[in-house]
Design an enzyme around this catalytic site. Structure first.
Site, PDB file in Angstrom:
ATOM      1  N   GLU A   3      -7.420  -2.236   7.455  1.00 46.92           N
ATOM      2  CA  GLU A   3      -8.561  -2.767   6.715  1.00 46.92           C
ATOM      3  C   GLU A   3      -8.660  -4.291   6.744  1.00 46.92           C
ATOM      4  O   GLU A   3      -9.696  -4.862   6.370  1.00 46.92           O
ATOM      5  CB  GLU A   3      -8.496  -2.293   5.250  1.00 46.92           C
ATOM      6  CG  GLU A   3      -8.746  -0.812   5.058  1.00 46.92           C
ATOM      7  CD  GLU A   3      -7.494   0.045   5.173  1.00 46.92           C
ATOM      8  OE1 GLU A   3      -7.501   1.166   4.649  1.00 46.92           O
ATOM      9  OE2 GLU A   3      -6.513  -0.414   5.793  1.00 46.92           O
ATOM     10  N   ASP A  34       3.489  -1.869   5.718  1.00 52.99           N
ATOM     11  CA  ASP A  34       2.639  -2.731   6.544  1.00 52.99           C
ATOM     12  C   ASP A  34       3.208  -4.147   6.653  1.00 52.99           C
ATOM     13  O   ASP A  34       3.028  -4.817   7.678  1.00 52.99           O
ATOM     14  CB  ASP A  34       1.228  -2.792   5.966  1.00 52.99           C
ATOM     15  CG  ASP A  34       0.516  -1.442   6.046  1.00 52.99           C
ATOM     16  OD1 ASP A  34       0.987  -0.563   6.787  1.00 52.99           O
ATOM     17  OD2 ASP A  34      -0.504  -1.271   5.352  1.00 52.99           O
ATOM     18  N   GLU A  36       3.915   5.224  12.054  1.00 56.24           N
ATOM     19  CA  GLU A  36       4.530   4.326  11.077  1.00 56.24           C
ATOM     20  C   GLU A  36       5.901   4.835  10.644  1.00 56.24           C
ATOM     21  O   GLU A  36       6.847   4.047  10.495  1.00 56.24           O
ATOM     22  CB  GLU A  36       3.620   4.159   9.865  1.00 56.24           C
ATOM     23  CG  GLU A  36       2.378   3.336  10.149  1.00 56.24           C
ATOM     24  CD  GLU A  36       1.530   3.122   8.915  1.00 56.24           C
ATOM     25  OE1 GLU A  36       1.117   1.976   8.665  1.00 56.24           O
ATOM     26  OE2 GLU A  36       1.256   4.109   8.190  1.00 56.24           O
ATOM     27  N   HIS A  95      -2.301  -3.764   9.032  1.00 56.45           N
ATOM     28  CA  HIS A  95      -3.039  -3.007   8.006  1.00 56.45           C
ATOM     29  C   HIS A  95      -4.483  -2.939   8.461  1.00 56.45           C
ATOM     30  O   HIS A  95      -5.192  -3.962   8.506  1.00 56.45           O
ATOM     31  CB  HIS A  95      -2.915  -3.721   6.658  1.00 56.45           C
ATOM     32  CG  HIS A  95      -3.688  -3.111   5.538  1.00 56.45           C
ATOM     33  ND1 HIS A  95      -3.423  -1.854   5.035  1.00 56.45           N
ATOM     34  CD2 HIS A  95      -4.734  -3.600   4.800  1.00 56.45           C
ATOM     35  CE1 HIS A  95      -4.251  -1.604   4.031  1.00 56.45           C
ATOM     36  NE2 HIS A  95      -5.057  -2.643   3.878  1.00 56.45           N
ATOM     37  N   HIS A 103      -2.272   7.075   9.051  1.00 53.40           N
ATOM     38  CA  HIS A 103      -1.680   6.413   7.889  1.00 53.40           C
ATOM     39  C   HIS A 103      -0.542   7.255   7.311  1.00 53.40           C
ATOM     40  O   HIS A 103      -0.744   8.393   6.875  1.00 53.40           O
ATOM     41  CB  HIS A 103      -2.741   6.185   6.807  1.00 53.40           C
ATOM     42  CG  HIS A 103      -2.184   5.575   5.553  1.00 53.40           C
ATOM     43  ND1 HIS A 103      -1.800   4.259   5.484  1.00 53.40           N
ATOM     44  CD2 HIS A 103      -1.947   6.101   4.334  1.00 53.40           C
ATOM     45  CE1 HIS A 103      -1.344   4.005   4.274  1.00 53.40           C
ATOM     46  NE2 HIS A 103      -1.414   5.105   3.557  1.00 53.40           N
ATOM     47  N   GLU A 155       0.841  -1.200   0.000  1.00 54.21           N
ATOM     48  CA  GLU A 155       0.000   0.000   0.000  1.00 54.21           C
ATOM     49  C   GLU A 155       0.876   1.250   0.000  1.00 54.21           C
ATOM     50  O   GLU A 155       1.902   1.290   0.683  1.00 54.21           O
ATOM     51  CB  GLU A 155      -0.873  -0.028   1.257  1.00 54.21           C
ATOM     52  CG  GLU A 155      -1.822   1.145   1.406  1.00 54.21           C
ATOM     53  CD  GLU A 155      -2.534   1.113   2.754  1.00 54.21           C
ATOM     54  OE1 GLU A 155      -3.701   1.542   2.805  1.00 54.21           O
ATOM     55  OE2 GLU A 155      -1.913   0.692   3.761  1.00 54.21           O
ATOM     56  N   HIS A 171       2.395   4.709   0.984  1.00 55.60           N
ATOM     57  CA  HIS A 171       2.580   5.442   2.238  1.00 55.60           C
ATOM     58  C   HIS A 171       3.270   6.777   1.957  1.00 55.60           C
ATOM     59  O   HIS A 171       4.252   7.143   2.607  1.00 55.60           O
ATOM     60  CB  HIS A 171       3.388   4.611   3.246  1.00 55.60           C
ATOM     61  CG  HIS A 171       2.581   3.537   3.910  1.00 55.60           C
ATOM     62  ND1 HIS A 171       2.248   2.369   3.277  1.00 55.60           N
ATOM     63  CD2 HIS A 171       2.036   3.465   5.159  1.00 55.60           C
ATOM     64  CE1 HIS A 171       1.535   1.607   4.105  1.00 55.60           C
ATOM     65  NE2 HIS A 171       1.383   2.255   5.239  1.00 55.60           N
TER      66      HIS A 171
END
Length: 257
Positions: free
Chosen positions: A122, A44, A181, A120, A176, A33, A35
């Site tokens: 989701e 992730d 992170e 992650h 996010h 994904e 970032h």
């Protein structure tokens, strides 16, 4: 990579550890994904695997399974949205199927305690569904394994949040690509982080609903939902310590490791 990771073991060593040590098996779950411009697509994957490996080392009698890299679709209110090039969104049935298969396979190998370490947002409900379906299948054949599901950021304590976000915590829903992170990546994978590319934009202001097709204008240009400008490796150390301690305590108390 930790020696606890089964992908570094030969089959004979792996079988011996399973039969002699009765280890807890931690399965990291990530996604490919975007970032933002300052971090790789594998954030992730890297962070879920690292948190699992460090926790396994703390536990002692534990192994880390292969990382699930096929995450569910990025959503606008938690990951910027799957419309952004660089995010690879898999359908729910794919995530459910991979999770379901791994529970069955580790049970066949003899594992009795399994922990999914999610990295992650989701993914969570589809991991839950995969575990539930696998346990239903396994139940008629005997006692199924115990399975724990967790997301590593849930183990960042309120005290750590207050310490690292003195101006106020924006909330995990807009973290996010933000401070957490990025700080963890600076601590463990600094060569993959480019702080000079951080787009220091205000936190996203998103509606309290989802809209399909996605209105791309609602996602900040950076693809991140809050700024990573205040990130540091030192903050990554503090965050990781909280996560590893909390995950270790949860697994130990539930599984009597």
């Amino acid at each position: 990579m930790s020696e606890k990771n089964i992908t570094r073991l030969d089959a004979f060593t792996y079988r011996r550890i399973l039969s002699e040590d009765d280890p807890v098996v931690l399965i990291p779950v990530g996604a490919i994904e975007q970032h933002g411009p300052h971090m790789p697509l594998s954030v992730d994957v890297l962070l879920s695997t690292t948190m699992a490996e460090l926790t396994a080392e703390r536990l002692g009698s534990a192994l880390v399974g292969p990382t699930i890299t096929t995450g569910y679709k990025s959503q606008q209110r938690s990951g910027g949205g799957n419309h952004i090039i660089g995010s690879f969104g898999f359908d729910a049935e794919t995530v459910i199927g991979v999770c379901r298969t791994l529970v069955r396979e580790f049970t066949r190998h003899g594992a009795r305690r399994i922990v999914f370490v999610n990295g992650h947002y989701e993914n969570y409900q589809f991991l839950y569904e995969g575990v539930d379906l696998a346990l239903r299948e396994l139940a008629p054949a005997g006692e199924p394994p115990q399975v724990m599901l967790l997301s590593y950021w849930d183990f960042v304590t309120e005290e750590v949040i207050a310490r690292l976000y003195p101006d106020g915590f924006p909330g995990w829903d807009v973290e996010h690509g933000g401070v957490m992170e990025t700080s963890l990546m600076l601590e463990y994978f600094p060569e993959l982080v480019h702080m000079d590319r951080v787009m220091d934009l205000p936190a996203a202001e998103l509606p309290l609903y989802d809209l399909l097709p996605v209105d791309a204008s609602l996602t900040p240009e950076s693809g991140c939902l809050s700024s990573a400008q205040a990130a540091s490796a030192e903050k990554g150390q503090v965050l990781a310590a909280s996560v590893i301690e909390g995950m270790t305590e949860a697994i130990t108390s539930r599984f009597a490791v």
